[in-house]
Design a protein around this motif. Structure first.
Motif, mmCIF file in Angstrom:
data_model
loop_
_atom_site.group_PDB
_atom_site.id
_atom_site.type_symbol
_atom_site.label_atom_id
_atom_site.label_comp_id
_atom_site.label_asym_id
_atom_site.label_seq_id
_atom_site.Cartn_x
_atom_site.Cartn_y
_atom_site.Cartn_z
ATOM 1 N N LEU A 14 0.844 -1.196 0.000
ATOM 2 C CA LEU A 14 0.000 0.000 0.000
ATOM 3 C C LEU A 14 0.878 1.245 0.000
ATOM 4 O O LEU A 14 1.861 1.327 0.750
ATOM 5 N N GLU A 15 0.525 2.209 -0.831
ATOM 6 C CA GLU A 15 1.203 3.502 -0.818
ATOM 7 C C GLU A 15 0.545 4.394 0.229
ATOM 8 O O GLU A 15 -0.482 4.039 0.806
ATOM 9 N N SER A 16 1.107 5.572 0.472
ATOM 10 C CA SER A 16 0.544 6.467 1.491
ATOM 11 C C SER A 16 -0.889 6.850 1.135
ATOM 12 O O SER A 16 -1.233 7.035 -0.040
ATOM 13 N N ASP A 17 -1.725 6.949 2.176
ATOM 14 C CA ASP A 17 -3.147 7.306 2.065
ATOM 15 C C ASP A 17 -3.966 6.265 1.284
ATOM 16 O O ASP A 17 -5.043 6.570 0.771
ATOM 17 N N ASN A 18 -3.460 5.037 1.203
ATOM 18 C CA ASN A 18 -4.215 3.930 0.590
ATOM 19 C C ASN A 18 -4.931 3.126 1.674
ATOM 20 O O ASN A 18 -4.557 3.178 2.862
ATOM 21 N N GLU A 19 -5.925 2.368 1.261
ATOM 22 C CA GLU A 19 -6.688 1.541 2.195
ATOM 23 C C GLU A 19 -6.910 0.168 1.572
ATOM 24 O O GLU A 19 -7.375 0.062 0.432
ATOM 25 N N LEU A 20 -6.582 -0.874 2.311
ATOM 26 C CA LEU A 20 -6.867 -2.248 1.877
ATOM 27 C C LEU A 20 -8.197 -2.663 2.496
ATOM 28 O O LEU A 20 -8.329 -2.721 3.717
ATOM 29 N N ARG A 21 -9.197 -2.922 1.652
ATOM 30 C CA ARG A 21 -10.528 -3.291 2.144
ATOM 31 C C ARG A 21 -10.824 -4.744 1.806
ATOM 32 O O ARG A 21 -10.575 -5.175 0.682
ATOM 33 N N PHE A 22 -11.363 -5.456 2.790
ATOM 34 C CA PHE A 22 -11.790 -6.828 2.496
ATOM 35 C C PHE A 22 -12.935 -7.248 3.400
ATOM 36 O O PHE A 22 -13.154 -6.677 4.466
ATOM 37 N N GLU A 23 -13.673 -8.244 2.932
ATOM 38 C CA GLU A 23 -14.766 -8.843 3.696
ATOM 39 C C GLU A 23 -14.504 -10.333 3.822
ATOM 40 O O GLU A 23 -14.081 -10.977 2.855
ATOM 41 N N VAL A 24 -14.800 -10.873 5.009
ATOM 42 C CA VAL A 24 -14.654 -12.305 5.241
ATOM 43 C C VAL A 24 -15.980 -12.980 4.892
ATOM 44 O O VAL A 24 -17.046 -12.478 5.250
ATOM 45 N N GLU A 25 -15.914 -14.083 4.178
ATOM 46 C CA GLU A 25 -17.135 -14.793 3.800
ATOM 47 C C GLU A 25 -17.977 -15.103 5.032
ATOM 48 O O GLU A 25 -17.455 -15.517 6.072
ATOM 49 N N THR A 26 -19.314 -14.910 4.909
ATOM 50 C CA THR A 26 -20.196 -15.108 6.060
ATOM 51 C C THR A 26 -20.180 -16.543 6.572
ATOM 52 O O THR A 26 -20.402 -16.798 7.740
ATOM 53 N N LYS A 27 -19.943 -17.504 5.679
ATOM 54 C CA LYS A 27 -19.883 -18.901 6.122
ATOM 55 C C LYS A 27 -18.521 -19.505 5.792
ATOM 56 O O LYS A 27 -18.389 -20.700 5.578
ATOM 57 N N GLY A 28 -17.530 -18.635 5.750
ATOM 58 C CA GLY A 28 -16.203 -19.094 5.354
ATOM 59 C C GLY A 28 -15.273 -19.319 6.528
ATOM 60 O O GLY A 28 -15.661 -19.249 7.692
ATOM 61 N N GLU A 29 -14.013 -19.573 6.186
ATOM 62 C CA GLU A 29 -12.986 -19.787 7.206
ATOM 63 C C GLU A 29 -12.506 -18.437 7.733
ATOM 64 O O GLU A 29 -12.860 -17.396 7.204
#
Length: 424
Positions: A14-29
């Motif tokens: 990630l460069e400055s002022d970046n954001e890594l967004r993620f979601e975990v699967e509702t029925k996942g690991e």
């Protein structure tokens, strides 16, 4: 970066002022995240380098960096991507403005700023509150967090409003420490179910809070951050105005709703600073079923804790003769049948005695601080909650699930419409 589902191990720069967004699967690991180098934070809480953080099903995460970093993510995500456009700089500027107000007020021994975050559902109000509180704590402040969102239950269980002194940043996975909150029972999932009662307990919370702010200078100078529900039209808008007046707010931050912003600019006193903010692009709408599951999960955690902090509740029986059970609100009477001087809405805040019956099965009961069953029960804060797991009409007992062993700290109980099916 592709938004396809990712599995196994991925590294993101990630460069400055970046954001890594993620979601975990509702029925996942589970998904595991590690900061390899650089500096990063999640909703205002700093990540520790080389420490692995664990996220469970349904988690929505945004890792922000001011200066650049490398993040390692292990596990399957529903979606994961790097965002270069984020509102974090604007949110940080809001914190800086609040901090200037705190410093000025501290010199003059006045209370710190009281800021209220408003907007429709699913725009990131709770997240913005968390960021502002975390930034304040990192500056050595001890702000008070007020949650007026009865549908979510950030401080206690859903169906309540409450306040909590924030002394340390929220943990990445568990949120803020929930020690010694001030909680009032509303007993419904939406303020609109009984808006008169909601207004009464909001005013009571504001009154109690003002008294408590005077006790501790550090908290007094740190101020208050208030989270609100997404009900912003008609009666909901009136509730926002009422809460603003009751808490004597200095700042209102409006997320993603220009109409609401303009209405508040028009209707709030000129000394209240109303600010319009964009919502984060990572905010997603939550379905009704997910919202319901989240409420159940909050209640389950109240009794059983979390995987990292497990609790062991106590089942026991109570004789009907040992308790005094009430509900708030009586069926409405026709205008012609109302006693002299009584208004049509007065029945909504009437305390009604109840005899235990099978209708209360699986319902949550609030354990009141009130010493005697009169009107103070409605405006009294609560000690905690129990859940009815069985009703025996022959033996005249109810079986309950309680966070602490028998005896109950008080015998005055108030019925909530919220239910919990104990599957343990």
């Amino acid at each position: 970066m592709s938004e396809d589902k990712k599995s196994v191990l991925q590294e993101y720069k990630l460069e400055s002022d970046n954001e890594l967004r993620f979601e975990v699967e509702t029925k996942g690991e589970k998904v595991y995240l590690t900061l390899k180098n650089g500096l990063a934070e999640i909703f205002g809480t700093e990540l520790v380098k080389a420490k692995t953080y664990e996220f469970t099903a349904g988690a929505k995460v945004a890792v922000f960096t001011w200066q650049g970093c490398t993040i390692e993510v292990k596990g399957k995500t529903d979606v994961i991507y790097i965002a270069k456009e984020t509102p974090m700089v604007v949110y940080s500027n809001c914190h800086a403005a609040l901090e200037i107000m705190r410093s000025v007020n501290e010199k003059n021994n006045k209370r710190g700023p009281i800021a209220m975050v408003v907007g429709p559902t699913d725009v990131g109000k709770s997240t913005l509150c968390r960021i502002l509180l975390n930034y304040a704590v990192r500056m050595g402040r001890r702000p008070i967090f007020v949650d007026l969102d009865v549908g979510q239950g950030n401080i206690s269980i859903p169906g309540t409003v409450g306040a909590l002194v924030i002394e340390r940043p929220a943990s990445i996975d568990e949120g803020f420490s929930q020690e010694a909150p001030l909680v009032y029972n509303f007993g419904h999932k939406s303020p609109g179910t009984n808006s008169k009662l909601y207004g009464m307990i909001t005013n009571q919370l504001a009154t109690t809070l003002k008294e408590r702010l005077e006790i501790n200078k550090r908290t007094k100078h740190s101020g208050v951050i208030i989270n609100t529900c997404g009900w912003i039209k008609n009666e909901g808008y009136k509730q926002i105005l009422q809460a603003g007046e009751a808490f004597e707010v200095d700042v209102i931050m409006v997320l993603d709703q220009e109409r609401l912003y303009n209405e508040l600019v028009r209707d709030m006193p000129s000394y209240v600073n109303v600010v319009f903010l964009q919502k984060s692009g990572g905010v997603v709408e939550i379905s009704k079923s997910t919202r319901s599951e989240n409420r159940d999960q909050r209640i389950r955690e109240y009794f059983y804790g979390t995987p990292k902090n497990q609790l062991y509740p106590h089942p026991f029986d109570l004789k009907w003769s040992e308790i005094k059970l009430f509900k708030i609100g009586a069926p409405p009477l026709p205008d012609s049948c109302l006693p002299h001087g009584m208004k049509p809405g007065d029945n909504l805040t009437k305390l009604v005695p109840l005899t235990p019956n099978v209708g209360i099965l699986h319902h949550i009961l609030a354990v009141s601080f009130a010493e005697k069953p009169d009107d103070e029960v409605i405006l009294s804060h609560v000690i905690g909650f129990i859940c009815v797991t069985n009703v025996d009409t022959d033996r005249q007992t109810i079986s309950v699930l309680s966070p602490q062993p028998k005896p109950l700290p008080n015998h005055i109980l108030v019925l909530s419409e919220l239910q919990f099916m104990d599957s343990h």
